[in-house]
Design a protein around this motif. Structure first.
Motif, short mmCIF file in Angstrom:
data_model
loop_
_atom_site.label_atom_id
_atom_site.label_comp_id
_atom_site.label_asym_id
_atom_site.label_seq_id
_atom_site.Cartn_x
_atom_site.Cartn_y
_atom_site.Cartn_z
N GLY A 156 0.88 -1.21 0.07
CA GLY A 156 0.09 -0.13 -0.13
C GLY A 156 0.85 1.21 0.15
O GLY A 156 2.10 1.22 0.01
N ALA A 157 0.10 2.49 0.24
CA ALA A 157 1.04 3.56 0.01
C ALA A 157 1.97 3.78 1.12
O ALA A 157 3.10 4.10 0.69
CB ALA A 157 -0.25 5.00 0.27
N THR A 158 1.75 3.64 2.09
CA THR A 158 2.90 3.77 3.23
C THR A 158 3.66 2.32 3.74
O THR A 158 4.49 2.43 4.61
CB THR A 158 2.22 4.46 4.53
N GLY A 159 3.32 1.35 2.82
CA GLY A 159 3.78 0.18 3.31
C GLY A 159 5.36 0.04 3.23
O GLY A 159 6.09 -0.54 3.79
N SER A 160 5.85 0.63 2.24
CA SER A 160 7.29 0.69 1.57
C SER A 160 7.98 1.35 2.75
O SER A 160 9.39 1.25 2.79
CB SER A 160 7.35 1.18 0.39
N ILE A 161 7.42 2.28 3.55
CA ILE A 161 8.24 3.21 4.42
C ILE A 161 7.88 2.84 6.13
O ILE A 161 8.44 3.26 6.97
CB ILE A 161 8.22 4.78 4.42
N ALA A 162 6.86 1.88 6.25
CA ALA A 162 6.35 1.58 7.29
C ALA A 162 7.52 0.70 8.41
O ALA A 162 8.13 -0.14 7.85
CB ALA A 162 5.13 0.62 7.39
N PRO A 163 7.49 1.12 9.67
CA PRO A 163 8.41 0.40 10.56
C PRO A 163 7.73 -0.54 11.13
O PRO A 163 6.57 -0.80 11.19
CB PRO A 163 8.52 1.43 11.83
N HIS A 164 8.43 -1.46 11.72
CA HIS A 164 7.86 -2.72 12.39
C HIS A 164 7.35 -2.08 13.57
O HIS A 164 7.57 -1.12 14.35
CB HIS A 164 9.27 -3.50 12.96
N ILE A 165 6.20 -2.88 14.06
CA ILE A 165 5.74 -2.56 15.48
C ILE A 165 6.49 -2.26 16.63
O ILE A 165 6.28 -1.28 17.29
CB ILE A 165 4.57 -3.45 15.82
N GLY A 166 7.42 -3.15 16.61
CA GLY A 166 8.68 -2.99 17.65
C GLY A 166 9.31 -1.88 17.74
O GLY A 166 9.82 -1.31 18.67
#
Length: 478
Positions: A156-166
């Motif tokens: 998705g739109a921000t999937g490529s920059i998303a950090p891990h939950i941790g």
């Protein structure tokens, strides 16, 4: 016997060995990977501006959000490959059920559990909650695994920059860090290839550790601390640009790695947290996964800054021979549970016996333990290879950190495939975004947060659409 119709996925899995069309294998969506694949024209120097993540500059939150704030730590157990729900957490008995599973009734007749398969886990059912109305978004391993760990569609739109939950937990915990908190906030055990810190600084990336009994292999310099200090000071004289930010985020990230490593080397007793004895190795099941949980226990007990500890246990993708008995290096539900069960049982026993930071509380009271996978497996009779294929219906398991044990949230039909009672106020399937919202809420992190420092200038939501009420915590557990 006719096999029931499965929940429909818009993304089918062509094979288990082959990844989908998303570049999610191996290193995952790290910042370097982002720069390689995103095609947005953003360069690494942009990230030099994101140097003060302790301050949520310009962040917005939804009004009147209630946070549970019942836990100080999270142990995140990821069963990669996806175990079979109807053989474990949502037992459905049929002609396929091996007799030595020894299904037993617990919780006043409300729970049937494979006591023969998971005898040590069975001893802690009164502390555990099973959320059975879970549904994954995609039945593809790489996609589902990343989705579960970044709380959004990786494509998705921000999937490529998303950090891990941790990484988010690590960032949010910075405001409360003490001088004695020398450990990284996010530590990943036996977890190669998981998502990293996305667009956030590398300070919040997972500190990767492969458990060995002697601890961290390079925590001391072979020529002694004095020689190391001399070389450290000389390096800083030669390489001033690394600390100034003049060369962009990559050099700042490298400097952060250096500083974190130096802090670990200088702090006394750190290596003992990553070590384990022969007796502990045996107690936790004599496996790498068991060793990971020994270290996870040590890290939360030390109270030195590690707030999110992930332990990954691969090998649950049983398309064939799911009930094969252990022999000749067979991988089956029996062999996997023989490693999982003693480790998890020992972890629960130790966390309940160890004191918390507050008088009268145990370490389990202060640590939320979550067991999940990327999806579930098909129900009913086995396939023509005596195994189970991918299925979206899944269960998550919770304990500690304010969770009321002995609960079952959600009820499936006799096949285990369809929900007949969602069991929570959302009155719908529980998605990975709801799971993440629950973890954040338990840790006192506002899951509706929208940061306005992302490189895409879209506004980065900790949980997409949570601010609009689309996703929310499973409050019924607490």
């Amino acid at each position: 016997m006719r096999r029931p119709k499965l929940p429909k996925s818009t993304i089918e899995c062509p094979t288990c060995e082959k990844g989908g069309g998303f570049p999610l294998k191996g290193e995952g969506f790290s910042r370097r990977r982002f720069l390689q694949i995103a095609g947005t024209g953003i360069v690494a120097s942009y990230f030099a501006d994101v140097i003060s993540p302790r301050l949520l500059q310009g962040a917005s939150i939804a009004p009147n959000v209630y946070l549970r704030s019942t836990a100080k730590n999270c142990i995140f157990i990821f069963l990669a490959g996806a175990p079979s729900n109807i053989d474990t957490w949502d037992l459905k008995e049929g002609a396929w059920t091996p007799t030595d599973f020894a299904p037993t009734t617990y919780s006043g007749g409300n729970l049937r559990f494979p006591q023969g398969l998971l005898p040590n886990t069975a001893q802690h059912l009164d502390k555990m909650t099973f959320v059975r109305s879970g549904l994954a978004w995609a039945a593809v391993h790489p996609l589902g695994q990343s989705w579960a760990q970044i709380a959004r569609n990786p494509g998705g739109a921000t999937g490529s920059i998303a950090p891990h939950i941790g990484a988010v937990v690590s960032l949010e915990s910075q405001v409360n860090r003490q001088i004695s908190d020398v450990l990284p906030g996010f530590i990943a055990l036996n977890s190669a290839g998981i998502p990293s810190s996305g667009y956030l600084p590398a300070t919040y990336a997972p500190f990767q550790v492969l458990p060995v009994s002697t601890g961290l292999p390079t925590i001391t310099h072979p020529d002694g601390s004095a020689r190391f200090t001399d070389r450290w000071n000389f390096l800083h004289q030669l390489d001033a640009n690394r600390t100034s930010g003049a060369l962009g985020k990559k050099t700042l990230d490298m400097n952060n790695f250096y500083d974190q490593s130096k802090a670990l080397m200088d702090a006394p007793g750190i290596n003992g947290l990553f070590s384990f004895s022969a007796d502990e190795h045996t107690k936790y099941g004599s496996s790498t996964f068991g060793d990971s949980l020994v270290i996870a226990r040590n890290l939360v007990a030390a109270r030195k800054g590690a707030r999110f500890i992930q332990a990954t246990f691969n090998g649950w993708d049983h398309h064939s021979g799911i009930y094969d008995k252990p022999a000749n290096n067979v991988n089956s539900l029996y062999t996997q549970c023989a490693m999982f069960d003693p480790a998890f049982g020992a972890l629960m026993t130790d966390l309940q016996a160890m004191p918390g930071s507050v008088s009268g509380k145990t370490l389990l009271d202060e640590t939320i333990v979550v067991i999940l996978a990327e999806f579930g497996r098909t129900v009913g009779v086995l396939n023509n290879q005596a195994g189970r294929d991918h299925n979206l219906r899944m269960t998550t398991v919770w304990a500690g950190g304010g969770v009321r044990g002995g609960q079952i949230i959600g009820k499936t039909d006799p096949t285990g495939n369809n929900v007949v009672d969602y069991g929570w106020s959302g009155a719908r399937d529980i998605r990975p975004e709801d799971v993440t919202s629950t973890i954040y809420s338990s840790l006192g992190i506002d899951y509706t947060t929208v940061r306005h420092d992302d490189p895409l200038n879209r506004g980065f939501e900790y949980v997409p659409f949570a601010k609009d009420g689309t996703y929310k915590p499973i409050d019924e557990m607490f």
